[in-house]
Design a protein around this motif. Sequence first.
Motif, PDB file in Angstrom:
ATOM      1  N   HIS A 158       0.828  -1.216   0.000  1.00 43.76           N
ATOM      2  CA  HIS A 158       0.000   0.000   0.000  1.00 43.76           C
ATOM      3  C   HIS A 158       0.857   1.259   0.000  1.00 43.76           C
ATOM      4  N   SER A 159       2.041   1.185   0.571  1.00 47.96           N
ATOM      5  CA  SER A 159       2.920   2.357   0.644  1.00 47.96           C
ATOM      6  C   SER A 159       3.671   2.611  -0.662  1.00 47.96           C
ATOM      7  N   LEU A 160       3.583   1.692  -1.619  1.00 46.19           N
ATOM      8  CA  LEU A 160       4.313   1.817  -2.879  1.00 46.19           C
ATOM      9  C   LEU A 160       3.452   2.483  -3.948  1.00 46.19           C
ATOM     10  N   GLY A 177       1.609   2.817  -7.604  1.00 41.82           N
ATOM     11  CA  GLY A 177       1.004   1.825  -8.486  1.00 41.82           C
ATOM     12  C   GLY A 177      -0.416   1.515  -8.086  1.00 41.82           C
ATOM     13  N   ASN A 178      -1.098   0.735  -8.948  1.00 42.13           N
ATOM     14  CA  ASN A 178      -2.485   0.367  -8.630  1.00 42.13           C
ATOM     15  C   ASN A 178      -2.844  -1.033  -9.112  1.00 42.13           C
ATOM     16  N   ARG A 179      -1.867  -1.770  -9.654  1.00 44.80           N
ATOM     17  CA  ARG A 179      -2.121  -3.145 -10.089  1.00 44.80           C
ATOM     18  C   ARG A 179      -0.993  -4.040  -9.578  1.00 44.80           C
ATOM     19  N   ILE A 180      -1.356  -5.243  -9.160  1.00 48.34           N
ATOM     20  CA  ILE A 180      -0.348  -6.182  -8.668  1.00 48.34           C
ATOM     21  C   ILE A 180      -0.698  -7.589  -9.123  1.00 48.34           C
ATOM     22  N   LEU A 181       0.300  -8.301  -9.590  1.00 47.82           N
ATOM     23  CA  LEU A 181       0.143  -9.689 -10.004  1.00 47.82           C
ATOM     24  C   LEU A 181       0.616 -10.585  -8.863  1.00 47.82           C
ATOM     25  N   VAL A 182      -0.272 -11.445  -8.365  1.00 49.62           N
ATOM     26  CA  VAL A 182       0.055 -12.361  -7.276  1.00 49.62           C
ATOM     27  C   VAL A 182       0.122 -13.778  -7.834  1.00 49.62           C
ATOM     28  N   SER A 203      -5.293 -10.094   0.074  1.00 50.44           N
ATOM     29  CA  SER A 203      -6.186  -9.369  -0.826  1.00 50.44           C
ATOM     30  C   SER A 203      -7.213  -8.553  -0.049  1.00 50.44           C
ATOM     31  N   ALA A 204      -7.749  -9.115   1.036  1.00 54.20           N
ATOM     32  CA  ALA A 204      -8.729  -8.383   1.843  1.00 54.20           C
ATOM     33  C   ALA A 204      -8.104  -7.141   2.477  1.00 54.20           C
ATOM     34  N   GLU A 205      -6.895  -7.272   2.983  1.00 57.66           N
ATOM     35  CA  GLU A 205      -6.219  -6.146   3.632  1.00 57.66           C
ATOM     36  C   GLU A 205      -5.872  -5.065   2.620  1.00 57.66           C
ATOM     37  N   LEU A 206      -5.358  -5.464   1.440  1.00 62.54           N
ATOM     38  CA  LEU A 206      -4.969  -4.478   0.437  1.00 62.54           C
ATOM     39  C   LEU A 206      -6.189  -3.750  -0.117  1.00 62.54           C
ATOM     40  N   GLU A 207      -7.283  -4.476  -0.336  1.00 60.67           N
ATOM     41  CA  GLU A 207      -8.505  -3.848  -0.833  1.00 60.67           C
ATOM     42  C   GLU A 207      -9.093  -2.896   0.206  1.00 60.67           C
ATOM     43  N   GLU A 209      -7.377   1.123  -3.543  1.00 65.14           N
ATOM     44  CA  GLU A 209      -8.072   0.576  -4.706  1.00 65.14           C
ATOM     45  C   GLU A 209      -7.117  -0.139  -5.658  1.00 65.14           C
ATOM     46  N   TRP A 210      -6.254  -0.952  -5.138  1.00 66.12           N
ATOM     47  CA  TRP A 210      -5.369  -1.738  -5.985  1.00 66.12           C
ATOM     48  C   TRP A 210      -6.183  -2.812  -6.707  1.00 66.12           C
ATOM     49  N   HIS A 211      -5.798  -3.076  -7.945  1.00 62.71           N
ATOM     50  CA  HIS A 211      -6.414  -4.175  -8.701  1.00 62.71           C
ATOM     51  C   HIS A 211      -5.482  -5.380  -8.608  1.00 62.71           C
ATOM     52  N   ILE A 212      -5.995  -6.466  -8.057  1.00 69.70           N
ATOM     53  CA  ILE A 212      -5.179  -7.659  -7.829  1.00 69.70           C
ATOM     54  C   ILE A 212      -5.476  -8.708  -8.899  1.00 69.70           C
ATOM     55  N   VAL A 213      -4.437  -9.154  -9.579  1.00 67.43           N
ATOM     56  CA  VAL A 213      -4.551 -10.242 -10.550  1.00 67.43           C
ATOM     57  C   VAL A 213      -3.945 -11.490  -9.921  1.00 67.43           C
ATOM     58  N   GLN A 214      -4.763 -12.502  -9.700  1.00 65.99           N
ATOM     59  CA  GLN A 214      -4.310 -13.738  -9.075  1.00 65.99           C
ATOM     60  C   GLN A 214      -4.044 -14.795 -10.139  1.00 65.99           C
ATOM     61  N   HIS A 215      -2.884 -15.433 -10.048  1.00 65.73           N
ATOM     62  CA  HIS A 215      -2.547 -16.508 -10.987  1.00 65.73           C
ATOM     63  C   HIS A 215      -1.989 -17.682 -10.194  1.00 65.73           C
ATOM     64  N   LYS A 216      -2.680 -18.813 -10.274  1.00 74.72           N
ATOM     65  CA  LYS A 216      -2.242 -20.004  -9.555  1.00 74.72           C
ATOM     66  C   LYS A 216      -1.305 -20.831 -10.431  1.00 74.72           C
ATOM     67  N   LEU A 217      -0.266 -21.358  -9.808  1.00 72.69           N
ATOM     68  CA  LEU A 217       0.683 -22.194 -10.541  1.00 72.69           C
ATOM     69  C   LEU A 217       1.412 -23.110  -9.584  1.00 72.69           C
ATOM     70  N   LEU A 218       1.942 -24.181 -10.129  1.00 78.69           N
ATOM     71  CA  LEU A 218       2.808 -25.077  -9.366  1.00 78.69           C
ATOM     72  C   LEU A 218       4.229 -24.589  -9.563  1.00 78.69           C
ATOM     73  N   VAL A 219       4.872 -24.166  -8.489  1.00 79.52           N
ATOM     74  CA  VAL A 219       6.190 -23.533  -8.601  1.00 79.52           C
ATOM     75  C   VAL A 219       7.190 -24.434  -9.323  1.00 79.52           C
TER      76      VAL A 219
END
Length: 233
Positions: free
Chosen positions: A153-155, A157-162, A180-184, A188-198
């Motif tokens: 939140h201190s940075l 920008g307004n979009r973040i890829l998780v 996501s709940a805390e940041l929202e 008003e950051w827009h969060i893009v969530q992408h699930k993957l197997l590391v």
Amino acid sequence: MKKTQIVVIFIVAVMVIFGVIWLGSQRQSSVTVGLVTWAKSGTVVGSSELHAGKLFLEEHPDSPVELVVLDDEWDRDKTVAVIEEAMKDGMQFFIASHPSKCTVASMSLFEEPNVLMINTASTSPALTGQDDYILRIVADAEQEQRAIAQYIHSLPGNRILVLQDTSNLPYTDPAFATFSAELEKLSEWHIVQHKLLVSDFDPGELETLMAMSLRISILLRIWKRSYSEICLP
């Protein structure tokens, strides 16, 4: 977690167990402590803790502690099996550095006061507030993720890829929910969530995703500007 932090945490864990068993050890030749981790050569966490254990024993040659490696390969079923087998052999003290999925699977083994587990890594909220004999020396996921969200939140920008790792969902699911709940709540950051197997990480796929997210961001900005112009009196 940085490698140096892992080593320090491990040494602290060994010293805590040493303090707990010191009085009883006066009547024993040694006290066995099980180190539950992935012992394969080259694993960052496992090898760090093995070396930290050796360093502790070298610096404390009169210590009654005898470290025994319990290799669970960070597999839930194997975690339960190796701990149960060690308990059958009379082992009462354990140090673990495995992920949350392993601790959650084995937490029922530490409901009685005849055993003690010091956990240096697992942060799942499923472990929080339990009346058991697992002592965690790291913050749980909710505390951790709220702190991360406040930093984001201190940075600018307004979009973040998780990128969410699916190999350890008992940690990453509640972690993402809290983050996501805390940041929202904060902005008003827009969060893009992408699930993957590391272990199957594909940089090319990530580049495509980031490019797509950028195009979406530009379109949203154009739409917002156009909407504002239309709505202005």
